[in-house]
Design an enzyme around this catalytic site. Structure first.
Site, PDB file in Angstrom:
ATOM      1  CB  THR A   1      81.509 -19.522  49.643  1.00 28.03           C
ATOM      2  OG1 THR A   1      80.997 -20.841  49.882  1.00 28.03           O
ATOM      3  CG2 THR A   1      80.422 -18.698  48.980  1.00 28.03           C
TER       4      THR A   1
ATOM      5  CE1 TYR B   1      85.204 -28.492  54.237  1.00 29.90           C
ATOM      6  CE2 TYR B   1      86.099 -26.642  53.015  1.00 29.90           C
ATOM      7  CZ  TYR B   1      85.062 -27.509  53.272  1.00 29.90           C
ATOM      8  OH  TYR B   1      83.892 -27.403  52.558  1.00 29.90           O
TER       9      TYR B   1
ATOM     10  CE  LYS C   1      83.186 -25.396  56.688  1.00 30.05           C
ATOM     11  NZ  LYS C   1      83.367 -25.226  55.261  1.00 30.05           N
TER      12      LYS C   1
END
Length: 307
Positions: free
Chosen positions: A58, A145, A171
């Site tokens: 983000t 991730y 994640k």
């Protein structure tokens, strides 16, 4: 001075509350706005997240130059002022990811989020070598991730976890329930598990039931009170509030977000602009929301009330 977090201390901290990825501030012409970003961290830090992630997805990590990355991480550590640990993104090829991880450690970050490698398809053996090399290059705790071309099988993750004590987190940005359950079954409490799908609130209750205690909230950037209320409702089993917010905000929000690829970032910057904390445009190859889409988002935000 940033508080020092050992890998085990960060692992213990992560599941204690909501997580978020602040957007990165740019000027109207698209240049990095470090002062604006620092003010953003100063504003968000007191809201009570367990951890903030600097230069994450983000935060448009993929669009930052190496020099800008350093400025963003430094500003995040300074802006958080010890109130909340800062985890920095690192990615691309192995040697580049190592350089980013070591720079983040030098600047006082509390941990590393290792994002997927750039472009090329990968084997499980290659991913194992990649993650292990980054872990061994830093003393910080590393969260991997699981997304895009870094989709890890349980045996791969277990092998890296055995080899690298500072691999502390997983994640998930894929949303494969069977695969996530298999990972949790194989590794148990060796790792901490984070929800990382775009607009993770939609999956939060299901993931909590699988042993994923927290998630990263993009909407925390512009509706921090509501984001915290939703997290509290999920973790306390208040399904009345969960279902109300899903119906009144999150599902209509998804309808806007899903109109264009990359809007998962663009809609967050639009939300920040709407509440008077604009962070400038997204950088290409992303594109900003249209005026009509922003107006639809504004109506959703206004219904939630003061933040």
């Amino acid at each position: 001075m940033a508080e020092h977090f050992t890998p085990e201390a960060l692992k213990a901290k992560l599941p204690t509350g909501l997580l978020s990825f602040p957007v990165t501030d740019f000027t109207p012409s698209g240049d990095l706005d470090v002062d604006g970003y620092r003010r953003r961290l100063e504003w968000l830090s007191p809201y009570g997240t367990a951890t903030l992630f600097a230069a994450g997805g983000t935060g448009e990590y993929f669009s930052l130059t190496p020099g800008e990355f350093s400025q963003v991480v430094k500003a995040a550590v300074e802006g958080a002022a010890g109130q909340v640990p800062i985890v920095a993104g690192a990615g691309y090829g192995t040697r580049t990811a190592i350089e980013y991880a070591q720079e983040a450690e030098r600047l006082g970050a509390a941990g590393i989020l290792l994002m997927p490698p750039y472009l090329t398809e990968t084997s499980q053996a290659g991913l194992r070598a990649h993650i292990a090399a980054v872990c061994k290059a830093t003393s910080l705790g590393v969260i991997v991730y699981n997304r895009a071309n870094c989709r890890l099988k349980p045996e791969t993750l277990a092998a890296v976890a055995e080899e690298c004590p500072n691999l502390i987190g997983f994640k998930d940005g894929v949303g494969d329930i069977e695969a996530m359950t298999a990972v949790y079954s194989a590794l148990g409490d060796r790792l901490t598990y984070l929800g990382g799908l775009p607009t993770a609130e939609v999956y939060a209750a299901a993931y909590l039931a699988m042993g994923v205690p927290t998630y990263s909230s993009a909407v925390f950037n512009f509706i921090p009170r509501t984001a915290q209320d939703f997290y509290t409702a999920v973790t306390t089993g208040d399904m009345t509030t969960v279902n109300r917010l899903l119906k009144d905000f999150f599902f209509p929000y998804l309808a806007i977000r899903n109109r264009q690829p990359g809007y998962a970032v663009s809609i967050v910057k639009a939300g920040a602009e709407i509440i008077g904390r604009g962070a400038g445009p997204v950088r290409s190859p992303l594109s900003d929301l249209t005026a009509e889409e922003k107006q639809s988002l504004r109506a959703l935000i206004e219904k939630l009330g003061p933040q």
